[in-house]
Design a protein around this motif. Structure first.
Motif, mmCIF file in Angstrom:
data_model
loop_
_atom_site.group_PDB
_atom_site.id
_atom_site.type_symbol
_atom_site.label_atom_id
_atom_site.label_comp_id
_atom_site.label_asym_id
_atom_site.label_seq_id
_atom_site.Cartn_x
_atom_site.Cartn_y
_atom_site.Cartn_z
ATOM 1 N N ARG A 146 2.843 3.683 17.566
ATOM 2 C CA ARG A 146 3.255 2.484 16.828
ATOM 3 C C ARG A 146 2.701 1.226 17.502
ATOM 4 O O ARG A 146 2.209 0.310 16.833
ATOM 5 C CB ARG A 146 4.772 2.419 16.750
ATOM 6 N N LEU A 147 2.755 1.191 18.801
ATOM 7 C CA LEU A 147 2.215 0.058 19.539
ATOM 8 C C LEU A 147 0.709 -0.081 19.291
ATOM 9 O O LEU A 147 0.208 -1.185 19.036
ATOM 10 C CB LEU A 147 2.498 0.220 21.033
ATOM 11 N N LEU A 148 0.005 1.034 19.352
ATOM 12 C CA LEU A 148 -1.447 1.005 19.128
ATOM 13 C C LEU A 148 -1.784 0.610 17.689
ATOM 14 O O LEU A 148 -2.754 -0.120 17.452
ATOM 15 C CB LEU A 148 -2.069 2.358 19.467
ATOM 16 N N ILE A 149 -1.012 1.078 16.736
ATOM 17 C CA ILE A 149 -1.241 0.709 15.329
ATOM 18 C C ILE A 149 -1.099 -0.801 15.170
ATOM 19 O O ILE A 149 -1.881 -1.450 14.487
ATOM 20 C CB ILE A 149 -0.276 1.462 14.394
ATOM 21 N N ARG A 150 -0.101 -1.353 15.829
ATOM 22 C CA ARG A 150 0.169 -2.786 15.708
ATOM 23 C C ARG A 150 -0.772 -3.660 16.542
ATOM 24 O O ARG A 150 -1.037 -4.795 16.186
ATOM 25 C CB ARG A 150 1.612 -3.080 16.105
ATOM 26 N N MET A 151 -1.238 -3.130 17.672
ATOM 27 C CA MET A 151 -1.958 -3.982 18.621
ATOM 28 C C MET A 151 -3.455 -3.699 18.742
ATOM 29 O O MET A 151 -4.169 -4.497 19.327
ATOM 30 C CB MET A 151 -1.337 -3.844 20.017
ATOM 31 N N SER A 152 -3.937 -2.563 18.257
ATOM 32 C CA SER A 152 -5.353 -2.246 18.454
ATOM 33 C C SER A 152 -6.074 -2.166 17.118
ATOM 34 O O SER A 152 -5.454 -2.079 16.062
ATOM 35 C CB SER A 152 -5.508 -0.918 19.209
ATOM 36 N N THR A 182 4.421 6.011 6.875
ATOM 37 C CA THR A 182 3.239 6.619 7.477
ATOM 38 C C THR A 182 2.536 5.600 8.366
ATOM 39 O O THR A 182 2.770 4.384 8.245
ATOM 40 C CB THR A 182 2.254 7.104 6.392
ATOM 41 N N PRO A 183 1.634 6.061 9.220
ATOM 42 C CA PRO A 183 0.853 5.121 10.023
ATOM 43 C C PRO A 183 0.066 4.124 9.157
ATOM 44 O O PRO A 183 -0.012 2.941 9.475
ATOM 45 C CB PRO A 183 -0.088 6.022 10.820
ATOM 46 N N ARG A 184 -0.464 4.608 8.040
ATOM 47 C CA ARG A 184 -1.216 3.722 7.142
ATOM 48 C C ARG A 184 -0.295 2.642 6.573
ATOM 49 O O ARG A 184 -0.643 1.460 6.547
ATOM 50 C CB ARG A 184 -1.852 4.530 5.999
ATOM 51 N N GLU A 185 0.903 3.041 6.135
ATOM 52 C CA GLU A 185 1.857 2.065 5.604
ATOM 53 C C GLU A 185 2.269 1.057 6.685
ATOM 54 O O GLU A 185 2.415 -0.143 6.401
ATOM 55 C CB GLU A 185 3.101 2.781 5.056
ATOM 56 N N GLU A 186 2.420 1.533 7.901
ATOM 57 C CA GLU A 186 2.749 0.647 9.031
ATOM 58 C C GLU A 186 1.673 -0.420 9.205
ATOM 59 O O GLU A 186 1.973 -1.605 9.322
ATOM 60 C CB GLU A 186 2.878 1.473 10.308
ATOM 61 N N ARG A 187 0.438 0.006 9.187
ATOM 62 C CA ARG A 187 -0.672 -0.940 9.381
ATOM 63 C C ARG A 187 -0.789 -1.879 8.187
ATOM 64 O O ARG A 187 -1.020 -3.079 8.360
ATOM 65 C CB ARG A 187 -1.971 -0.184 9.628
ATOM 66 N N GLU A 188 -0.621 -1.356 6.968
ATOM 67 C CA GLU A 188 -0.701 -2.214 5.771
ATOM 68 C C GLU A 188 0.402 -3.272 5.789
ATOM 69 O O GLU A 188 0.157 -4.430 5.432
ATOM 70 C CB GLU A 188 -0.623 -1.366 4.498
ATOM 71 N N ASN A 189 1.612 -2.889 6.216
ATOM 72 C CA ASN A 189 2.707 -3.858 6.313
ATOM 73 C C ASN A 189 2.367 -4.951 7.323
ATOM 74 O O ASN A 189 2.659 -6.122 7.106
ATOM 75 C CB ASN A 189 4.013 -3.179 6.727
ATOM 76 N N LEU A 190 1.755 -4.547 8.412
ATOM 77 C CA LEU A 190 1.353 -5.515 9.442
ATOM 78 C C LEU A 190 0.319 -6.487 8.892
ATOM 79 O O LEU A 190 0.417 -7.696 9.097
ATOM 80 C CB LEU A 190 0.810 -4.775 10.664
ATOM 81 N N TYR A 191 -0.666 -5.972 8.159
ATOM 82 C CA TYR A 191 -1.700 -6.847 7.572
ATOM 83 C C TYR A 191 -1.085 -7.817 6.571
ATOM 84 O O TYR A 191 -1.464 -8.987 6.539
ATOM 85 C CB TYR A 191 -2.804 -6.010 6.889
ATOM 86 N N ARG A 192 -0.156 -7.336 5.776
ATOM 87 C CA ARG A 192 0.507 -8.218 4.790
ATOM 88 C C ARG A 192 1.261 -9.343 5.494
ATOM 89 O O ARG A 192 1.192 -10.495 5.094
ATOM 90 C CB ARG A 192 1.463 -7.417 3.927
ATOM 91 N N THR A 194 0.742 -10.574 8.546
ATOM 92 C CA THR A 194 -0.142 -11.497 9.261
ATOM 93 C C THR A 194 -0.995 -12.334 8.317
ATOM 94 O O THR A 194 -1.360 -13.448 8.631
ATOM 95 C CB THR A 194 -1.052 -10.756 10.247
ATOM 96 N N SER A 195 -1.300 -11.810 7.122
ATOM 97 C CA SER A 195 -2.130 -12.567 6.184
ATOM 98 C C SER A 195 -1.330 -13.665 5.481
ATOM 99 O O SER A 195 -1.898 -14.638 5.010
ATOM 100 C CB SER A 195 -2.784 -11.637 5.150
ATOM 101 N N ARG A 196 -0.018 -13.541 5.429
ATOM 102 C CA ARG A 196 0.828 -14.570 4.809
ATOM 103 C C ARG A 196 0.904 -15.812 5.700
ATOM 104 O O ARG A 196 1.059 -16.911 5.219
ATOM 105 C CB ARG A 196 2.252 -14.057 4.593
ATOM 106 N N GLY A 197 0.899 -15.597 7.007
ATOM 107 C CA GLY A 197 1.128 -16.670 7.971
ATOM 108 C C GLY A 197 -0.010 -17.581 8.070
ATOM 109 O O GLY A 197 -0.119 -18.716 8.075
#
Length: 197
Positions: A146-152, A182-192, A194-197
């Motif tokens: 989870r950390l790597l998905i969010r940070m790398s 899923t890992p993909r959903e985790e990353r997509e949520n992160l992109y959403r 960060t792109s709003r900000g």
């Protein structure tokens, strides 16, 4: 040396020489002539004491209190030493897990790193933590993922391999069971987010 110091030294000596059986007050083992013990309470059976000791212990209850505190201090020191040893072992275990996170034989490698057989290591780990070792590894791997998905910027397949899940499908299934997505959903949520900000 003051009277209190002599009583403390005497109590330490009694503790170190005692064989452990409790007897009635003032009953001493052979070879303790010259001692003048006065007071109430119980004393351990003594052996090997210096027959030339000639100071007076005026309060047997006080000696018992001193012995109690010495015993308590010894027990606390043993507990601290035990905790310290357990902490050192857990530090070695964590380091071995980190070093071998992607290994399929992580249990064997970790057991070797702390010089135990696999079965002894697994039993010891369970006793120390209340958790099976592989359950701990699974949580650790998924938290690291989870950390790597969010940070790398590594791909999800690369992340899965880094944390011990070389099969992307299995990685996705295990991740979803643990985190609810899923890992993909985790990353997509992160992109959403960060792109709003």
């Amino acid at each position: 040396m003051t009277g209190d110091d002599r009583e403390y030294v005497w109590a330490v000596w009694i503790r170190d020489k005692a064989v452990g059986e409790e007897v009635q007050p003032l009953q001493l083992a052979a070879g303790t002539e010259g001692m003048n013990l006065v007071g109430q309470g119980s004393f351990p059976v003594l052996s090997g004491l210096d027959p030339t000791a000639s100071f007076e212990i005026r309060d047997a209850g006080r000696i018992e209190k001193i012995l109690y505190h010495i015993r308590r201090d010894d027990e606390e020191a043993d507990a601290v030493r035990h905790v310290s040893e357990a902490e050192q072992l857990m530090t070695k275990i964590r380091a071995a897990v980190e070093d071998n996170l992607a290994a399929h034989d992580i249990t064997l490698r970790t057991a070797r790193a702390v010089s135990f057989s696999v079965s002894h290591f697994q039993a010891l780990f369970k006793d120390m933590t209340g958790e099976a070792f592989m359950s701990y590894v699974r949580k650790y791997r998924l938290s690291r993922a989870r950390l790597l998905i969010r940070m790398s910027s590594s791909t999800l397949s690369e992340i899965g391999e880094k944390v011990g899940y070389p099969n992307p499908s299995y990685f996705s299934t295990v991740y979803k069971q643990h985190f609810g997505l899923t890992p993909r959903e985790e990353r997509e949520n992160l992109y959403r987010l960060t792109s709003r900000g």
